[in-house]
Structures are given as C-alpha cells and as structure tokens.
Scaffold this motif. Sequence first.
Motif, short mmCIF file in Angstrom:
data_model
loop_
_atom_site.label_atom_id
_atom_site.label_comp_id
_atom_site.label_asym_id
_atom_site.label_seq_id
_atom_site.Cartn_x
_atom_site.Cartn_y
_atom_site.Cartn_z
N ASN A 34 -17.15 -23.74 -2.85
CA ASN A 34 -17.93 -25.09 -2.88
C ASN A 34 -17.07 -26.16 -2.31
O ASN A 34 -17.75 -26.93 -1.43
N LYS A 35 -15.60 -26.22 -2.38
CA LYS A 35 -15.00 -27.23 -1.82
C LYS A 35 -14.81 -26.89 -0.12
O LYS A 35 -14.58 -27.96 0.46
N MET A 36 -14.86 -25.54 0.21
CA MET A 36 -15.18 -25.31 1.60
C MET A 36 -16.41 -25.75 2.29
O MET A 36 -16.65 -25.75 3.44
N ASN A 37 -17.40 -26.08 1.23
CA ASN A 37 -18.70 -26.44 1.98
C ASN A 37 -19.46 -27.91 1.40
O ASN A 37 -20.49 -27.98 1.67
N ASN A 38 -18.47 -28.83 0.67
CA ASN A 38 -19.05 -29.76 0.21
C ASN A 38 -19.18 -31.13 0.81
O ASN A 38 -19.33 -32.20 0.35
N GLY A 39 -18.23 -31.01 2.00
CA GLY A 39 -18.35 -32.05 2.97
C GLY A 39 -17.42 -33.24 2.58
O GLY A 39 -17.17 -34.29 3.22
N LYS A 40 -16.45 -32.82 1.74
CA LYS A 40 -15.31 -33.50 1.26
C LYS A 40 -14.10 -33.02 1.87
O LYS A 40 -13.72 -31.72 1.77
N ASN A 41 -12.80 -33.94 2.03
CA ASN A 41 -11.74 -33.51 2.47
C ASN A 41 -10.95 -32.61 1.02
O ASN A 41 -11.21 -33.24 -0.15
N SER A 42 -10.35 -31.57 1.13
CA SER A 42 -9.78 -30.70 0.23
C SER A 42 -8.51 -30.35 0.75
O SER A 42 -8.30 -29.63 1.66
N LEU A 43 -7.34 -30.33 -0.02
CA LEU A 43 -6.06 -29.46 0.15
C LEU A 43 -6.21 -28.47 -0.80
O LEU A 43 -6.11 -28.65 -2.10
N ILE A 44 -6.11 -27.03 -0.59
CA ILE A 44 -5.97 -26.19 -1.19
C ILE A 44 -4.65 -25.03 -0.87
O ILE A 44 -4.54 -24.89 0.07
N TYR A 45 -4.27 -24.55 -2.09
CA TYR A 45 -3.27 -23.66 -2.06
C TYR A 45 -3.79 -22.41 -2.64
O TYR A 45 -4.47 -22.38 -3.77
N LEU A 46 -3.58 -21.40 -1.82
CA LEU A 46 -3.93 -19.81 -2.23
C LEU A 46 -2.66 -19.10 -2.42
O LEU A 46 -1.77 -19.14 -1.41
N GLY A 47 -2.33 -18.42 -3.57
CA GLY A 47 -1.31 -17.97 -3.90
C GLY A 47 -1.14 -17.07 -4.93
O GLY A 47 -2.54 -16.85 -5.63
N LYS A 48 -0.23 -16.37 -5.40
CA LYS A 48 -0.35 -15.63 -6.61
C LYS A 48 0.99 -15.42 -7.18
O LYS A 48 2.09 -15.44 -6.40
N PRO A 49 1.26 -15.30 -8.42
CA PRO A 49 2.70 -15.21 -8.82
C PRO A 49 3.29 -14.01 -8.49
O PRO A 49 4.73 -13.54 -8.71
N THR A 50 2.56 -12.91 -8.25
CA THR A 50 3.27 -11.56 -7.81
C THR A 50 3.50 -11.35 -6.22
O THR A 50 3.87 -10.40 -5.86
#
Length: 137
Positions: A34-50
């Motif tokens: 949704n954040k990739m498609n909602n027309g609003k600016n977003s800063l997103i971190y993708l990661g994992k503890p492993t």
Amino acid sequence: MPDLNINEDLINNYQKLTNDIEIFHEISYIDFYNKMNNGKNSLIYLGKPTCPICVKFVPMLHDILAAKNMHIDYFNVDTFFENNSSDKINYINFFQTLNISQLPSLIFTHGDMNYQRLPIYTIKTPINAWITAINDK
C-alpha cells in the motif's frame, strides 16, 4: 571483504533497535504494498535479523534516524516467510517487479511504485547524506 559472521548478540541488538517504536514502525507485506501505491512519500527499510549485513547496518541507520528525529517503516522479511500466507506468490512477484533482490534495502517512494534505493553501504556518511537528501525533498 566485510565480516559476515553474525552471532546471538548481534541478532539481539538488531531486534532491540528495530523494536524501538520511536524509530522503527514494523509493517506487513500489505502495508508495504500500500505504501508503494498510496501517492505519499515513505521511507522504508527492508531487512531481517538473520541477514549478516542487516545486523551491521541497522545500528548505523538507527543512530542517523534518532539524530534527525525521524522514523522509518520496517518490513521484516523473515516475519513474512514465517507465516503460511497464501500471498507468498504475490509477494515474490511484487518484489520481482520492484527489482529488490538484496538486503538490506533502504528505499524512498513517492507512493507511485517508483522508488529510490540506497546502494548497500556499511559506512555511516553516505547513509546520512542520502537520508538528509530525501528528507529535504
């Protein structure tokens, strides 16, 4: 070559930092989509503890965001794969469409499926400069 060994202390520190709700806001796959498609600016971190690079990246990211009094949305890739979601095929297709194949990934989107991705750095200065630049937009 960076040290890619991880241990329980690094994983625990990663989890402690990503649980800091003043900085990190964990989101689901649907939230991320949704954040990739909602027309609003977003800063997103993708990661994992492993992820060996992720556990070394997050302390720098946390320090930078805390100093700037900013927060970030966090998508934990491990969490998604732990559940038996029927969305896994859609998830894989979505990430292939975005061409996100490496972790950690730090992305800035305008919510129109376009995004800027920070190349993987383990040096604080480029991370800080990139976050400052997108924060000024």
